[in-house]
Design an enzyme around this catalytic site. Structure first.
Site, PDB file in Angstrom:
ATOM      1  CB  CYS A 309      -0.987   0.033   1.148  1.00 35.55           C
ATOM      2  SG  CYS A 309      -2.219   1.314   0.824  1.00 35.55           S
ATOM      3  CB  CYS A 489      -3.731   3.279  -3.527  1.00 39.96           C
ATOM      4  SG  CYS A 489      -2.957   3.795  -2.026  1.00 39.96           S
TER       5      CYS A 489
HETATM    6  P1  FAD Z   1      -0.672 -10.852   4.047  1.00 35.04           P
HETATM    7  O1  FAD Z   1      -2.118 -10.517   4.029  1.00 35.04           O
HETATM    8  O2  FAD Z   1       0.241  -9.994   4.854  1.00 35.04           O
HETATM    9  O3  FAD Z   1      -0.569 -12.370   4.515  1.00 35.04           O
HETATM   10  C1  FAD Z   1       0.635 -13.090   4.536  1.00 35.04           C
HETATM   11  C2  FAD Z   1       0.421 -14.302   5.443  1.00 35.04           C
HETATM   12  O4  FAD Z   1       1.528 -15.190   5.308  1.00 35.04           O
HETATM   13  C3  FAD Z   1       0.319 -13.908   6.916  1.00 35.04           C
HETATM   14  O5  FAD Z   1      -0.853 -14.445   7.488  1.00 35.04           O
HETATM   15  C4  FAD Z   1       1.574 -14.505   7.518  1.00 35.04           C
HETATM   16  O6  FAD Z   1       1.417 -14.932   8.861  1.00 35.04           O
HETATM   17  C5  FAD Z   1       1.855 -15.686   6.582  1.00 35.04           C
HETATM   18  N1  FAD Z   1       3.260 -16.096   6.615  1.00 35.04           N
HETATM   19  C6  FAD Z   1       4.355 -15.320   6.792  1.00 35.04           C
HETATM   20  N2  FAD Z   1       5.459 -16.077   6.829  1.00 35.04           N
HETATM   21  C7  FAD Z   1       5.039 -17.370   6.662  1.00 35.04           C
HETATM   22  C8  FAD Z   1       5.737 -18.618   6.631  1.00 35.04           C
HETATM   23  N3  FAD Z   1       7.056 -18.694   6.798  1.00 35.04           N
HETATM   24  N4  FAD Z   1       5.008 -19.747   6.432  1.00 35.04           N
HETATM   25  C9  FAD Z   1       3.642 -19.682   6.268  1.00 35.04           C
HETATM   26  N5  FAD Z   1       2.954 -18.520   6.316  1.00 35.04           N
HETATM   27  C10 FAD Z   1       3.656 -17.386   6.514  1.00 35.04           C
HETATM   28  N6  FAD Z   1      -4.442  -2.849   0.483  1.00 35.04           N
HETATM   29  C11 FAD Z   1      -5.521  -2.366  -0.190  1.00 35.04           C
HETATM   30  O7  FAD Z   1      -5.983  -2.972  -1.144  1.00 35.04           O
HETATM   31  N7  FAD Z   1      -6.112  -1.189   0.158  1.00 35.04           N
HETATM   32  C12 FAD Z   1      -5.682  -0.472   1.234  1.00 35.04           C
HETATM   33  O8  FAD Z   1      -6.252   0.571   1.552  1.00 35.04           O
HETATM   34  C13 FAD Z   1      -4.570  -0.954   1.963  1.00 35.04           C
HETATM   35  N8  FAD Z   1      -4.094  -0.267   3.021  1.00 35.04           N
HETATM   36  C14 FAD Z   1      -3.085  -0.785   3.771  1.00 35.04           C
HETATM   37  C15 FAD Z   1      -2.658  -0.086   4.879  1.00 35.04           C
HETATM   38  C16 FAD Z   1      -1.667  -0.591   5.698  1.00 35.04           C
HETATM   39  C17 FAD Z   1      -1.211   0.181   6.890  1.00 35.04           C
HETATM   40  C18 FAD Z   1      -1.085  -1.859   5.391  1.00 35.04           C
HETATM   41  C19 FAD Z   1      -0.039  -2.442   6.299  1.00 35.04           C
HETATM   42  C20 FAD Z   1      -1.489  -2.549   4.263  1.00 35.04           C
HETATM   43  C21 FAD Z   1      -2.483  -2.026   3.432  1.00 35.04           C
HETATM   44  N9  FAD Z   1      -2.903  -2.684   2.281  1.00 35.04           N
HETATM   45  C22 FAD Z   1      -3.962  -2.184   1.555  1.00 35.04           C
HETATM   46  C23 FAD Z   1      -2.112  -3.813   1.749  1.00 35.04           C
HETATM   47  C24 FAD Z   1      -2.730  -5.194   1.965  1.00 35.04           C
HETATM   48  O9  FAD Z   1      -3.055  -5.387   3.307  1.00 35.04           O
HETATM   49  C25 FAD Z   1      -1.738  -6.258   1.497  1.00 35.04           C
HETATM   50  O10 FAD Z   1      -1.314  -5.944   0.197  1.00 35.04           O
HETATM   51  C26 FAD Z   1      -2.366  -7.649   1.505  1.00 35.04           C
HETATM   52  O11 FAD Z   1      -2.697  -8.008   2.823  1.00 35.04           O
HETATM   53  C27 FAD Z   1      -1.408  -8.656   0.881  1.00 35.04           C
HETATM   54  O12 FAD Z   1      -1.889  -9.961   1.050  1.00 35.04           O
HETATM   55  P2  FAD Z   1      -0.849 -11.183   1.229  1.00 35.04           P
HETATM   56  O13 FAD Z   1      -1.685 -12.388   1.435  1.00 35.04           O
HETATM   57  O14 FAD Z   1       0.164 -11.157   0.162  1.00 35.04           O
HETATM   58  O15 FAD Z   1      -0.077 -10.833   2.587  1.00 35.04           O
END
Ligand code: FAD
Length: 578
Positions: A309, A489
């Site tokens: 983000c 965003c």
């Molecule tokens: P995540 O949701 O972070 O999940 C990753 C998962 O993998 C976690 O549960 C973690 O525990 C697990 N994991 C880590 N290491 C391991 C391992 N070794 N083995 C197994 N599992 C593991 N997005 C939007 O669309 N709009 C917004 O307005 C927005 N605002 C945001 C504001 C903030 C402050 C933040 C921090 C993020 C924001 N985002 C927003 C971004 C969005 O939250 C992320 O892009 C999204 O969560 C990505 O998904 P993901 O599954 O890749 O990662």
């Protein structure tokens, strides 16, 4: 605190906080064993803090860190020695408790029967059956892979936005398929809500759910972490050393927040006016600081891209500025935005609306300035500033409030794996999200190399693409669903108004709704309503349940060349073989 007893002298638990140590002492524990190395997660207490808490409560303590997947004979011996020397009963912990249980189990090998060890661990909620071979007396030394690997048709690493959405989409498409998700956390976070927590709109509880409640019912949850990949054997290695094999692997463990890359930051967060909406536990502190600051200087920082983000650092700033305006203290507080980048926002179409807010709020834009150190007690931040000639100078800036977006990178276990590209991300094709070298591996979400904005909005579009393509590969076909790089965003420029940036690859605007409803280049109330009232529901009830709301994947009739190689094929090896 979830304590499980293995033996009269030993219990185990997931990560403890310093406060939990006091509770453990009150429950009669007399020693703590720390099996988790520092820096595995951004919200993890340092072992020194736990040791200090143990000392305060008169407990014995030993730091015996074990890296996930690397449980050595020496580790087992050290654990046995600690058990002998420390006062009993002891409480051992790591991230989930798995490493602590495995260490105990290996100290018992040759003493208890293998069945008894596995049963005891199972009664405590830990499945050690993958380690069976290591419990046999002749095989208590550390090595991997002697057990019969558990196997899943589809194995997903990470139960965040991407992992769960993709699992749900796959299960919706094919009922009886065997899907497992490796995820160490017991809580799942709706991170897009943290900006609203930091802006005083949401309570942080609104952004948290129990992981168990979100896991798709027909998926198997492997409640542990992945430590490494062995793609040439179609296996992953879990943190206790167990190998799990798969037909198709989906890698979605998110991004690493590198708080320790900035000296002084990790130790200062939550104190001295230093905060970050990038952490669940810090976002409420942001709002607390905004409310209490009546005069002085507030700094907001943005690290080098890519980050998740990319608008979040600015969103925190605009909401703070708006709150100070409403509170009548706008002129008494100076605000500086220090960004490592050279522009206010990466997609030009949205810059004019944002620039108007910067001007209206009297924000000083400090571009090409990277936060490099924080001195909390002295309330001073240090920046490397790139001058017009490219020369770098270090500058100190005093602050009363400092909001930091930390430097970010691919998770270490991905970066150090054969799956990584040169920058450390899971090396995937930007359209099919299939791995460039291993045809039966896919990557999406923040950990993927596809050059989109790392957002949950991107994941909403990526998950159905991966779900479709995974089933194609399982059926022996080439992937033909394509992702166009969509990301979004919602820039919270004031309470009640949002500039809704939506764009695809190449920074091409890609609005979901007609412009008479929401014109993304202008601040709008409708976009705020979407963010505050609709998107959390869309996330939890549509996306994470495989309901592909406005996200049906685009299918190509035919997908050519490189990705048509058979599943489980290492393309480079095949080419070298000629
Ligand atoms: P995540 O949701 O972070 O999940 C990753 C998962 O993998 C976690 O549960 C973690 O525990 C697990 N994991 C880590 N290491 C391991 C391992 N070794 N083995 C197994 N599992 C593991 N997005 C939007 O669309 N709009 C917004 O307005 C927005 N605002 C945001 C504001 C903030 C402050 C933040 C921090 C993020 C924001 N985002 C927003 C971004 C969005 O939250 C992320 O892009 C999204 O969560 C990505 O998904 P993901 O599954 O890749 O990662």
């Amino acid at each position: 605190m979830e304590i499980k007893t293995l033996a009269p002298d030993l219990s185990v638990s997931p990560q403890l906080t310093a406060q939990d140590v006091g509770i453990a002492a009150s429950q009669g524990f007399r020693a703590i064993i720390i099996n988790r190395p520092d820096h595995e997660a951004d919200d993890q207490p340092y072992h020194e803090d736990i040791m200090a808490a143990a000392a305060r409560h008169g407990l014995g303590v030993r730091y015996l860190p074990v890296s996930p997947g690397h449980l050595s004979a020496q580790d087992v011996e050290n654990f046995a020695t600690a058990m002998r020397e420390l006062p009993a009963p002891a409480l051992a912990y790591c991230r989930t408790g798995t490493r602590a249980v495995s260490l105990w189990a290996l100290t018992q090998a040759g003493h208890l029967s293998t069945d008894a060890i596995i049963k005891t661990a199972a009664a405590a909620g830990y499945d050690l059956s993958g380690l069976r071979a290591r419990f046999e007396p002749a095989d208590t030394q550390a090595h991997h892979g002697n057990g019969k690997s558990p196997h899943h048709e589809v194995l997903i690493i990470g139960g965040g936005a991407a992992g769960i959405a993709t699992a749900a989409s796959i299960l919706k498409r094919r009922k009886g398929i065997d899907v497992a998700i490796v995820e160490p956390r017991t809580e799942h976070y709706y991170q897009p809500g943290w900006t609203l927590v930091g802006g005083g709109v949401f309570k942080r509880e609104q952004t948290e759910r129990q992981m168990a409640a979100l896991m798709p019912k027909r998926a198997t949850w492997l409640h542990t972490a992945c430590a490494a990949f062995a793609p040439e054997h179609n296996e992953v290695i879990l943190e206790d050393g167990t190998r799990v094999s798969y037909q198709v692997l989906i890698v979605a463990p998110g991004i690493k927040l590198d708080w320790d890359a900035i000296p002084g930051l990790g130790a200062t967060l939550g104190r001295y006016g230093v905060t970050s909406n990038y952490r669940f536990d810090m976002a409420p502190y942001t709002w607390q600081l905004i409310q209490s600051l009546k005069r002085g200087k507030a700094l907001f920082t943005q690290p080098p891209m890519p980050i998740k983000c990319a608008g979040a650092p600015q969103k925190a700033m605009y909401l703070a500025r708006d709150a100070w305006r409403r509170g009548g203290v706008l002129d008494a507080i100076d605000v500086e935005f220090h960004s490592a980048g050279g522009v206010l926002f990466g997609v030009q179409d949205y810059v004019p609306a944002l620039q108007q807010y910067v001007d209206r709020y009297g924000i000083e834009l400090c571009l090409n300035e990277t936060l490099v150190a924080v001195d909390g007690p002295a309330k001073t931040a240090y920046f490397d500033v790139i001058g017009t000639e490219g020369q770098v100078r270090r500058e100190a800036r005093p602050f009363d409030m400092l909001h930091v977006a930390p430097p970010q990178s691919a998770p270490d276990f991905v970066r150090q794996s054969p799956l990584a590209d040169a920058a450390g991300w899971v090396d995937v094709d930007g359209e099919t999200l299939q791995h460039r070298r291993y045809g039966n591996i896919f990557g999406l979400g923040d950990a993927g190399s596809s050059p989109n904005a790392k957002t949950a909005a991107a994941v909403r579009m990526q998950a159905p693409v991966v779900a479709h393509n995974v089933l194609n590969v399982l059926d022996g076909n080439a992937p033909n669903a394509v992702y166009n790089g969509y990301g979004s965003c919602p820039l919270t420029v004031e309470r009640g108004k949002i500039v809704l940036a939506e764009f695809a690859y190449g920074g091409k605007p890609d609005p979901t709704l007609p412009s008479w409803l929401i014109d993304g280049t202008q601040p709008s109330r409708a976009a705020w309503f979407l963010k505050e009232k609709l998107l959390p529901g869309i996330y939890f009830h549509q996306m994470l349940r495989g309901n592909e709301f406005l996200a049906r994947p685009r299918l190509l009739p035919h997908r050519p060349t490189a990705h048509e190689a058979p599943a489980a094929c290492d393309f480079e090896t095949e080419q070298r073989r000629g």
